[in-house]
Design a protein around this motif. Structure first.
Motif, PDB file in Angstrom:
ATOM      1  N   PHE A  62      35.868  32.784  43.245  1.00 52.34           N
ATOM      2  CA  PHE A  62      34.439  32.993  43.455  1.00 52.34           C
ATOM      3  C   PHE A  62      34.088  33.836  44.680  1.00 52.34           C
ATOM      4  O   PHE A  62      32.942  34.259  44.820  1.00 52.34           O
ATOM      5  CB  PHE A  62      33.734  31.627  43.575  1.00 52.34           C
ATOM      6  CG  PHE A  62      33.780  30.812  42.319  1.00 52.34           C
ATOM      7  CD1 PHE A  62      32.871  31.014  41.297  1.00 52.34           C
ATOM      8  CD2 PHE A  62      34.759  29.839  42.152  1.00 52.34           C
ATOM      9  CE1 PHE A  62      32.924  30.263  40.134  1.00 52.34           C
ATOM     10  CE2 PHE A  62      34.821  29.075  40.986  1.00 52.34           C
ATOM     11  CZ  PHE A  62      33.896  29.298  39.978  1.00 52.34           C
ATOM     12  N   GLY A  63      35.034  34.066  45.595  1.00 52.17           N
ATOM     13  CA  GLY A  63      34.743  34.841  46.790  1.00 52.17           C
ATOM     14  C   GLY A  63      34.694  36.335  46.519  1.00 52.17           C
ATOM     15  O   GLY A  63      35.266  36.823  45.533  1.00 52.17           O
ATOM     16  N   THR A  64      34.031  37.078  47.389  1.00 51.89           N
ATOM     17  CA  THR A  64      33.889  38.528  47.182  1.00 51.89           C
ATOM     18  C   THR A  64      34.890  39.344  47.999  1.00 51.89           C
ATOM     19  O   THR A  64      35.015  40.545  47.775  1.00 51.89           O
ATOM     20  CB  THR A  64      32.466  38.997  47.531  1.00 51.89           C
ATOM     21  OG1 THR A  64      32.204  38.754  48.921  1.00 51.89           O
ATOM     22  CG2 THR A  64      31.434  38.265  46.695  1.00 51.89           C
ATOM     23  N   SER A  65      35.584  38.711  48.954  1.00 52.44           N
ATOM     24  CA  SER A  65      36.597  39.433  49.721  1.00 52.44           C
ATOM     25  C   SER A  65      37.941  39.354  49.002  1.00 52.44           C
ATOM     26  O   SER A  65      38.310  38.297  48.478  1.00 52.44           O
ATOM     27  CB  SER A  65      36.741  38.841  51.125  1.00 52.44           C
ATOM     28  OG  SER A  65      37.821  39.441  51.812  1.00 52.44           O
ATOM     29  N   ILE A 107      37.865  43.801  57.157  1.00 48.87           N
ATOM     30  CA  ILE A 107      38.868  44.238  56.181  1.00 48.87           C
ATOM     31  C   ILE A 107      38.242  45.109  55.100  1.00 48.87           C
ATOM     32  O   ILE A 107      38.793  46.134  54.707  1.00 48.87           O
ATOM     33  CB  ILE A 107      39.568  43.016  55.555  1.00 48.87           C
ATOM     34  CG1 ILE A 107      40.319  42.220  56.641  1.00 48.87           C
ATOM     35  CG2 ILE A 107      40.530  43.444  54.458  1.00 48.87           C
ATOM     36  CD1 ILE A 107      40.932  40.931  56.144  1.00 48.87           C
ATOM     37  N   ALA A 108      37.062  44.710  54.625  1.00 46.59           N
ATOM     38  CA  ALA A 108      36.401  45.466  53.547  1.00 46.59           C
ATOM     39  C   ALA A 108      36.069  46.887  53.993  1.00 46.59           C
ATOM     40  O   ALA A 108      36.185  47.831  53.203  1.00 46.59           O
ATOM     41  CB  ALA A 108      35.131  44.737  53.111  1.00 46.59           C
ATOM     42  N   SER A 109      35.666  47.053  55.257  1.00 43.22           N
ATOM     43  CA  SER A 109      35.347  48.397  55.748  1.00 43.22           C
ATOM     44  C   SER A 109      36.583  49.284  55.771  1.00 43.22           C
ATOM     45  O   SER A 109      36.503  50.487  55.515  1.00 43.22           O
ATOM     46  CB  SER A 109      34.718  48.318  57.135  1.00 43.22           C
ATOM     47  OG  SER A 109      35.636  47.784  58.080  1.00 43.22           O
ATOM     48  N   LYS A 110      37.736  48.684  56.054  1.00 39.41           N
ATOM     49  CA  LYS A 110      38.983  49.459  56.049  1.00 39.41           C
ATOM     50  C   LYS A 110      39.389  49.833  54.637  1.00 39.41           C
ATOM     51  O   LYS A 110      39.951  50.915  54.411  1.00 39.41           O
ATOM     52  CB  LYS A 110      40.106  48.646  56.707  1.00 39.41           C
ATOM     53  CG  LYS A 110      39.919  48.428  58.205  1.00 39.41           C
ATOM     54  CD  LYS A 110      41.090  47.636  58.780  1.00 39.41           C
ATOM     55  CE  LYS A 110      40.924  47.431  60.272  1.00 39.41           C
ATOM     56  NZ  LYS A 110      42.051  46.649  60.857  1.00 39.41           N
ATOM     57  N   GLU A 111      39.122  48.958  53.672  1.00 35.31           N
ATOM     58  CA  GLU A 111      39.544  49.180  52.290  1.00 35.31           C
ATOM     59  C   GLU A 111      38.463  49.826  51.425  1.00 35.31           C
ATOM     60  O   GLU A 111      38.639  49.999  50.221  1.00 35.31           O
ATOM     61  CB  GLU A 111      39.967  47.847  51.658  1.00 35.31           C
ATOM     62  CG  GLU A 111      41.269  47.293  52.220  1.00 35.31           C
ATOM     63  CD  GLU A 111      42.452  48.203  51.938  1.00 35.31           C
ATOM     64  OE1 GLU A 111      42.699  48.505  50.766  1.00 35.31           O
ATOM     65  OE2 GLU A 111      43.110  48.621  52.913  1.00 35.31           O
ATOM     66  N   LYS A 112      37.325  50.154  52.041  1.00 42.17           N
ATOM     67  CA  LYS A 112      36.253  50.877  51.350  1.00 42.17           C
ATOM     68  C   LYS A 112      35.655  50.100  50.172  1.00 42.17           C
ATOM     69  O   LYS A 112      35.455  50.632  49.083  1.00 42.17           O
ATOM     70  CB  LYS A 112      36.747  52.246  50.847  1.00 42.17           C
ATOM     71  CG  LYS A 112      37.458  53.089  51.886  1.00 42.17           C
ATOM     72  CD  LYS A 112      36.576  53.414  53.062  1.00 42.17           C
ATOM     73  CE  LYS A 112      37.318  54.320  54.059  1.00 42.17           C
ATOM     74  NZ  LYS A 112      36.636  54.436  55.351  1.00 42.17           N
ATOM     75  N   TYR A 113      35.403  48.817  50.368  1.00 44.91           N
ATOM     76  CA  TYR A 113      34.632  48.070  49.374  1.00 44.91           C
ATOM     77  C   TYR A 113      33.668  47.154  50.118  1.00 44.91           C
ATOM     78  O   TYR A 113      33.742  47.021  51.341  1.00 44.91           O
ATOM     79  CB  TYR A 113      35.543  47.277  48.431  1.00 44.91           C
ATOM     80  CG  TYR A 113      36.262  46.100  49.048  1.00 44.91           C
ATOM     81  CD1 TYR A 113      35.691  44.830  49.058  1.00 44.91           C
ATOM     82  CD2 TYR A 113      37.539  46.235  49.600  1.00 44.91           C
ATOM     83  CE1 TYR A 113      36.357  43.742  49.604  1.00 44.91           C
ATOM     84  CE2 TYR A 113      38.208  45.161  50.151  1.00 44.91           C
ATOM     85  CZ  TYR A 113      37.606  43.914  50.155  1.00 44.91           C
ATOM     86  OH  TYR A 113      38.264  42.842  50.703  1.00 44.91           O
TER      87      TYR A 113
END
Length: 558
Positions: free
Chosen positions: A66-69, A275-281
């Motif tokens: 259910f998480g978005t990360s 982490i999301a900013s590094k992986e572009k999502y």
């Protein structure tokens, strides 16, 4: 469906060749790291060590769904564990069945609050907690966590467990009772953890000290010479547990549940964003709240305790190659294997080793650099950090962060009640109107005052603005025109609009001073139109620019 189950989108594009290898590697490394950490954090929370493993199974699986990360490693963390101990130990003896029941109820409450916030799209609420408050609270909490482990590190059953100053005083008074073998294991474990973190990064330090600590106990027979060990860790998976819903207990635990809900989410969301900013999502605040809320509800029904995303494990998960939430599913599966077949291996694990793992994990949360930076850049933010830090140490966890939030909101309200107002003059070299206090060559006009208000107008700051205008009118007795530059005003509430209208009318009728607005933004123009200002004051009440206002008012600009 994908809004609630983001993993469906991930699995649809899952590449077995590229993604599975990284997920397997990350899942294995995080599991190895999480076994001793989970047991240590359960001990910190005043719970049996095995509950740390329970909290690392079902909650992790639920978050993976259910998480978005894609790389966040959810599970027990030091900060939340301390909050659990601080909030529940006042109602029951840590480790007792009553205490465990209260912790399960607390986990259910935390999950319910986070899930409700996610469904109601209240993720934005946490943005009202300033960075200074979070930094001050985190640094103080890290110190409290560290000192709470002193009893395991020195081998003394301390009466004080929450107040840092009382712990220091008691250890000083009972220094002669320090158990040297226990202290040696604890200090040695800390040194090994630091060394391996800096020099031998490929081998998880927590696993190394666990193995070395158990070998030392067995080979030197230390458990029969006063060294406290974990002893029996129940084997098998957690059974279904139903938290007891007692209204009086729910009310008593509510402050702690709210604190854990917010602090846990802030810590988790911050790491997920990095982490999301590094992986572009993108990670979504409300989606994260839903994922964490369901994870904590799962913890409540399967003998766990409140969980959130951890900084260190998430960083390890990402660095080890995790590509998707499948890595977390692998981690949970490996913890299940440990619960089924290997819990007996931890019988001789010294409690001092778990204390050392906690100490090394939390020391980096003490952020001295941030305190210096805030103090240097903006003093009031540094004061907010320092006040939160001191309040948390002196008053305790819940009252400390409450004091910090209250002070930061007070600062915000106080500052917004006294907005920045600048007198403008024309700078010939720039061909622009600038603040006369910053530009010596700014040219003003004899009977015209130009002011720029850099703030929304609302009921709390209108009195200050009117007093400022009055002082300027007194200073310029022969004033005929006041031009208010509204380029910095993006909103006006109804009370402020009425008060400004009354002031403009009063100055026109009593002192023959005409007031004009310039550079009015669209939303504010709409409000003026609804209030009928053109009918009340005529079309000259506002102009698109200062130059046009001066021309319309026939002010000599030379």
């Amino acid at each position: 469906m994908r809004e609630w189950l983001p993993i469906l989108g991930v699995l649809k594009s899952y590449d077995l060749r590229q993604d599975l290898r990284g997920d397997l590697n990350a899942g294995l490394i995080v599991a190895i790291m999480l076994v001793p950490q989970g047991m240590a954090y359960a001990m910190l929370a005043g719970l049996p060590p095995v509950m740390g493993l329970y909290a690392a199974t079902v909650p992790i699986l639920i978050y993976a769904l259910f998480g978005t990360s894609r790389q966040l490693a959810v599970g027990p963390v030091a900060m939340v564990s301390l909050l659990v101990f601080s909030g529940v130990s006042g109602f029951a003896e840590p480790g007792s069945q009553e205490y465990i029941s209260l912790v399960l109820l607390l986990a259910l409450m935390v999950g319910g609050i986070q899930l409700a916030m996610g469904v109601l799209r209240l993720g934005v609420v946490t943005k009202f907690i300033s960075h200074g408050v979070i930094s001050g609270f985190t640094s103080a909490a890290a110190i409290i966590i560290g000192f709470s482990q002193m009893k395991h590190l020195v081998g003394i059953d301390l009466e004080s467990s929450k107040n840092v100053f009382l712990i220091v005083g008691e250890i000083s008074a009972r220094a002669g009772e320090i158990h040297l073998p226990t202290l040696g294991i604890g200090v040695g474990s800390i040194l090994v953890l630091i060394f391996m973190k800096r020099r031998v990064k490929k081998i998880p330090g927590p696993l190394a000290v666990v193995v070395l600590g158990m070998l030392a106990v067995v080979l030197l027979n230390l458990h029969n010479n006063g060294v406290a060990i974990i002893r029996d860790v129940p084997a098998g998976l957690p059974g279904l547990t139903i938290p007891a819903l007692d209204p009086s207990l729910i009310l008593a635990l509510l402050p702690t549940a709210i604190t854990i809900s917010i602090i846990g989410f802030v810590e988790s969301y911050a790491m997920a964003n990095v982490i999301a900013s590094k992986e572009k999502y993108r990670v979504h605040a409300n989606g994260e709240l839903k994922g964490l809320g369901l994870s904590n509800i799962g913890a409540a029904f399967f003998s766990g305790f409140p969980v959130t995303g951890g900084f260190s494990r998430s960083a390890v998960n990402y660095d080890a190659g995790a590509r998707t939430p499948v890595a977390s599913i692998i981690t949970a599966a490996l913890i299940v294997i440990v619960l089924l077949f290997f819990t007996s291996w931890f019988y001789y694990l010294p409690q001092a080793v778990l204390a050392a793992i906690i100490l090394v994990a939390v020391y980096k949360l003490i952020d001295v650099k941030e305190a210096v930076h805030l103090w240097k850049v903006k003093r009031i933010d540094g004061v907010t950090l320092a006040l939160t830090f001191a309040a948390t140490l002196i008053l305790g966890i819940e009252w400390g962060i409450a004091a910090g939030i209250a002070f930061s909101l007070f600062v915000f309200i106080y500052q917004s009640s006294k907005p920045h107002i600048a007198e403008l003059g024309y700078v010939d070299d720039l061909g622009l109107y600038r603040n006369v206090s910053r530009f010596d060559k700014a040219r003003t006009f004899a009977k015209t005052l130009i002011l720029r208000i850099d703030s929304p107008l609302y009921f709390a700051n209108m009195e200050f603005i009117k007093e400022y205008l009055h002082d300027q009118m007194v200073r310029k007795a022969d004033l005929k025109h006041v031009i208010l530059d509204f380029s910095g005003v993006n909103d006006v509430d109804a009370i402020a609009l009425d008060e400004l209208e009354e002031w403009i009318r009063s100055e026109r009728e009593n002192h023959q001073v005409e007031t004009t607005l310039v550079n009015v933004k669209g939303p504010v123009r709409d409000l003026l139109a609804k209030a009928g200002w053109v009918n009340k004051f005529g079309p000259g009440i506002q102009y698109p620019s200062i130059d046009q206002a001066l021309t319309g008012l026939q002010v000599n600009q030379q």
